[in-house]
Design an enzyme around this catalytic site. Structure first.
Site, PDB file in Angstrom:
ATOM      1  N   LEU A   1       0.803  -1.213   0.000  1.00  0.00           N
ATOM      2  CA  LEU A   1       0.000   0.000   0.000  1.00  0.00           C
ATOM      3  C   LEU A   1       0.842   1.272   0.000  1.00  0.00           C
ATOM      4  O   LEU A   1       1.959   1.299   0.525  1.00  0.00           O
ATOM      5  CB  LEU A   1      -0.913   0.009   1.228  1.00  0.00           C
ATOM      6  CG  LEU A   1      -1.858  -1.189   1.402  1.00  0.00           C
ATOM      7  CD1 LEU A   1      -2.694  -1.022   2.667  1.00  0.00           C
ATOM      8  CD2 LEU A   1      -2.749  -1.373   0.188  1.00  0.00           C
TER       9      LEU A   1
ATOM     10  N   LYS B   1      -5.882   6.187 -11.705  1.00  0.00           N
ATOM     11  CA  LYS B   1      -4.646   5.821 -12.398  1.00  0.00           C
ATOM     12  C   LYS B   1      -4.882   4.645 -13.336  1.00  0.00           C
ATOM     13  O   LYS B   1      -4.343   4.597 -14.439  1.00  0.00           O
ATOM     14  CB  LYS B   1      -3.528   5.483 -11.405  1.00  0.00           C
ATOM     15  CG  LYS B   1      -2.192   5.192 -12.106  1.00  0.00           C
ATOM     16  CD  LYS B   1      -1.088   4.976 -11.105  1.00  0.00           C
ATOM     17  CE  LYS B   1      -1.201   3.639 -10.416  1.00  0.00           C
ATOM     18  NZ  LYS B   1      -0.914   2.502 -11.345  1.00  0.00           N
TER      19      LYS B   1
ATOM     20  N   HIS C   1      -3.597   4.277  -2.217  1.00  0.00           N
ATOM     21  CA  HIS C   1      -4.548   3.295  -1.692  1.00  0.00           C
ATOM     22  C   HIS C   1      -5.285   3.844  -0.469  1.00  0.00           C
ATOM     23  O   HIS C   1      -6.499   3.671  -0.323  1.00  0.00           O
ATOM     24  CB  HIS C   1      -3.827   2.008  -1.287  1.00  0.00           C
ATOM     25  CG  HIS C   1      -3.182   1.267  -2.406  1.00  0.00           C
ATOM     26  ND1 HIS C   1      -1.827   1.113  -2.512  1.00  0.00           N
ATOM     27  CD2 HIS C   1      -3.718   0.635  -3.475  1.00  0.00           C
ATOM     28  CE1 HIS C   1      -1.539   0.402  -3.591  1.00  0.00           C
ATOM     29  NE2 HIS C   1      -2.667   0.101  -4.202  1.00  0.00           N
TER      30      HIS C   1
ATOM     31  N   VAL D   1      -3.366  10.033  -7.034  1.00  0.00           N
ATOM     32  CA  VAL D   1      -2.495  10.618  -6.008  1.00  0.00           C
ATOM     33  C   VAL D   1      -1.064  10.568  -6.532  1.00  0.00           C
ATOM     34  O   VAL D   1      -0.598   9.522  -7.002  1.00  0.00           O
ATOM     35  CB  VAL D   1      -2.627   9.856  -4.676  1.00  0.00           C
ATOM     36  CG1 VAL D   1      -1.664  10.422  -3.635  1.00  0.00           C
ATOM     37  CG2 VAL D   1      -4.065   9.940  -4.158  1.00  0.00           C
TER      38      VAL D   1
ATOM     39  N   GLN E   1      -4.627 -11.957 -13.577  1.00  0.00           N
ATOM     40  CA  GLN E   1      -4.405 -10.765 -14.389  1.00  0.00           C
ATOM     41  C   GLN E   1      -2.944 -10.589 -14.801  1.00  0.00           C
ATOM     42  O   GLN E   1      -2.581  -9.566 -15.387  1.00  0.00           O
ATOM     43  CB  GLN E   1      -4.915  -9.520 -13.679  1.00  0.00           C
ATOM     44  CG  GLN E   1      -4.180  -9.126 -12.412  1.00  0.00           C
ATOM     45  CD  GLN E   1      -4.927  -8.053 -11.635  1.00  0.00           C
ATOM     46  OE1 GLN E   1      -5.987  -8.303 -11.062  1.00  0.00           O
ATOM     47  NE2 GLN E   1      -4.387  -6.845 -11.599  1.00  0.00           N
TER      48      GLN E   1
END
Length: 281
Positions: free
Chosen positions: A33, A151, A37, A178, A63
């Site tokens: 994190l 993002k 997050h 961020v 993924q």
């Protein structure tokens, strides 16, 4: 803060929260994190949007392609739990791979066409893995709302389409990117960068700001904006462009003209590390 590892136990916890009338928010992550997050948990809480916050920490193998960084993706559960606790998270859901994908697992969810463009062009199975694991998380955690960072804009748009098409009763919340003080979007993969690469990595943000300035001065031609962005990135020695594209935020289709609800997205290799960033007009 509780740590729950088994899907059945997570479902039981969620059921008890919902029975009390509390509104439950989910922040899906792959861990390691950072402040990006943690901002998602804050957004889930703000203005009474959610009463309880669950955060999933699961590095999803579905993924990752065989040649990608699943094995070396950064993991530090103790650190993550300390950060989640400091952000006011009520429960961390941290299943193991066998709990999410049994040896007989055969069911996948795929949003047609939208996963084949942008990042999907070089990662053809990536978004099938994302939609499948998020659908599973929605079934396990049963959130009223889920918060995702901008993002991964393509990911959010695809998941939003999945939720709409499958009538999932989950409010989808897109949170702002961020950034580090120099503009680099926060990412768990930033830790892979050498000092030189870290300096070069700011070129993604610089390219987006260049496009934003052009558009602010009246430029509407997508190709012109893309060429200007390429010039910014190509000045950096360790940078190699994967793609720069301008697409519609609704369907991810190519746009030749920049207008409202346009997504400018790019992926760039900085050394061996692939970074993404974007801007929504």
């Amino acid at each position: 803060m509780q740590i729950i590892r088994k899907p059945k136990d997570m479902q039981s916890w969620s059921d008890s929260v919902r029975r009390t009338g509390f509104r439950l928010g989910l922040v899906p992550t792959m861990g390691y994190l950072h402040d990006g997050h943690l901002s998602l948990a804050a957004i889930a809480r703000e203005q009474g949007r959610c009463d309880k916050i669950a955060m999933s920490i699961f590095v999803n193998p579905a993924q990752f392609a065989p040649n990608e960084d699943f094995a070396r993706y950064p993991r530090d559960l103790e650190r993550d739990c300390d950060l989640a606790r400091s952000a006011g998270v009520d429960v961390v859901f941290h299943p193991d791979v066998t709990g999410m994908y049994s040896s007989q697992f055969r069911t996948y969810i795929e949003v047609e066409t939208m996963g084949n463009v942008l990042c999907g062009r070089t990662r053809p199975t990536h978004f099938r893995g994302v939609t499948t694991v998020v659908a599973k998380l929605f079934n396990i955690v049963k959130p009223h709302a889920a918060v995702f960072g901008q993002k991964d804009a393509q990911q959010f748009i695809i998941l939003q389409r999945m939720v709409h098409d499958l009538n999932m009763d989950v409010e989808m919340i897109r949170a702002p990117i961020v950034r580090e003080p120099d503009g680099l979007a926060m990412s768990s993969r930033n830790k892979y960068l050498s000092p030189e690469e870290r300096r070069d990595a700011v070129c993604l943000y610089e390219a987006l700001k260049t496009a934003e300035a052009l558009i602010g001065n009246g430029e509407t031609n997508a190709d012109q904006a893309i060429q200007a962005m390429k010039q910014v990135i190509q000045r950096r020695q360790t940078a190699q462009i994967d793609y720069i594209e301008i697409v519609d935020t609704g369907n991810l289709e190519h746009q030749s003209e920049i207008k409202k609800d346009t997504l400018i997205a790019l992926a760039v290799f900085i050394g061996k590390t692939r970074l993404i960033d974007n801007l929504i007009i």
